[in-house]
Design a protein around this motif. Structure first.
Motif, PDB file in Angstrom:
ATOM      1  N   GLN A  19      58.183  18.074  28.712  1.00  0.00           N
ATOM      2  CA  GLN A  19      57.655  18.847  29.837  1.00  0.00           C
ATOM      3  C   GLN A  19      56.475  19.714  29.416  1.00  0.00           C
ATOM      4  N   PHE A  20      56.469  20.149  28.156  1.00  0.00           N
ATOM      5  CA  PHE A  20      55.431  21.039  27.650  1.00  0.00           C
ATOM      6  C   PHE A  20      54.448  20.261  26.787  1.00  0.00           C
ATOM      7  N   THR A  21      53.266  20.827  26.616  1.00  0.00           N
ATOM      8  CA  THR A  21      52.250  20.169  25.802  1.00  0.00           C
ATOM      9  C   THR A  21      52.608  20.252  24.324  1.00  0.00           C
TER      10      THR A  21
ATOM     11  N   ARG B  15      52.902  34.819  26.585  1.00  0.00           N
ATOM     12  CA  ARG B  15      51.745  33.931  26.728  1.00  0.00           C
ATOM     13  C   ARG B  15      51.861  33.059  27.975  1.00  0.00           C
ATOM     14  N   ASP B  16      52.668  33.517  28.934  1.00  0.00           N
ATOM     15  CA  ASP B  16      52.861  32.845  30.226  1.00  0.00           C
ATOM     16  C   ASP B  16      53.446  31.439  30.107  1.00  0.00           C
ATOM     17  N   VAL B  17      54.321  31.238  29.127  1.00  0.00           N
ATOM     18  CA  VAL B  17      55.032  29.975  28.979  1.00  0.00           C
ATOM     19  C   VAL B  17      56.514  30.283  29.151  1.00  0.00           C
ATOM     20  N   SER B  18      57.099  29.771  30.218  1.00  0.00           N
ATOM     21  CA  SER B  18      58.505  30.021  30.502  1.00  0.00           C
ATOM     22  C   SER B  18      59.336  28.880  29.920  1.00  0.00           C
ATOM     23  N   VAL B  19      60.053  29.196  28.863  1.00  0.00           N
ATOM     24  CA  VAL B  19      60.887  28.201  28.186  1.00  0.00           C
ATOM     25  C   VAL B  19      62.176  28.887  27.737  1.00  0.00           C
ATOM     26  N   GLY B  20      63.284  28.181  27.814  1.00  0.00           N
ATOM     27  CA  GLY B  20      64.572  28.737  27.432  1.00  0.00           C
ATOM     28  C   GLY B  20      64.827  28.636  25.936  1.00  0.00           C
ATOM     29  N   HIS B  21      65.714  29.502  25.447  1.00  0.00           N
ATOM     30  CA  HIS B  21      66.009  29.495  24.013  1.00  0.00           C
ATOM     31  C   HIS B  21      66.727  28.218  23.589  1.00  0.00           C
ATOM     32  N   THR B  22      67.470  27.583  24.488  1.00  0.00           N
ATOM     33  CA  THR B  22      68.122  26.328  24.127  1.00  0.00           C
ATOM     34  C   THR B  22      67.101  25.201  23.955  1.00  0.00           C
ATOM     35  N   THR B  23      66.046  25.230  24.758  1.00  0.00           N
ATOM     36  CA  THR B  23      64.970  24.244  24.593  1.00  0.00           C
ATOM     37  C   THR B  23      64.271  24.463  23.265  1.00  0.00           C
ATOM     38  N   LEU B  24      64.049  25.725  22.897  1.00  0.00           N
ATOM     39  CA  LEU B  24      63.436  26.027  21.600  1.00  0.00           C
ATOM     40  C   LEU B  24      64.310  25.519  20.462  1.00  0.00           C
ATOM     41  N   PHE B  25      65.618  25.689  20.590  1.00  0.00           N
ATOM     42  CA  PHE B  25      66.546  25.175  19.580  1.00  0.00           C
ATOM     43  C   PHE B  25      66.365  23.668  19.404  1.00  0.00           C
TER      44      PHE B  25
END
Length: 85
Positions: A13-15, A43-53
């Protein structure tokens, strides 16, 4: 690694740039996934911590493998002057 780095991030979903920001920051700084979530929100990027994991688990091994040989090794002996303890 794949000849075209964009193929690694196909279907995300993200670049690739955003994903690599998160992975690089995780490897560089002692930050938690929630800290990274806040850094990206700034930085105006909405992402969850589980996605970062999931990103860290998927994409961190390759940069770490490439950087590891360039890190200096220590001889295992550390000494500190007692005035600084």
């Amino acid at each position: 690694m794949v000849s075209n780095p964009e193929n690694l991030f196909k279907g995300q979903q993200f670049t690739a740039e955003v994903i690599l920001w998160a992975v690089r920051w995780y490897l560089m700084f002692p930050a938690s996934y929630r800290d990274l979530e806040l850094m990206l929100t700034d930085r105006d990027v909405s992402v969850g911590h589980t996605t970062l994991f999931r990103w860290i688990q998927a994409y961190a091994p390759e940069p770490e493998k490439r950087v590891r040989p360039h890190l200096s090794r220590c001889d295992g002996s550390w000494r500190a002057d007692e005035t600084y303890l």
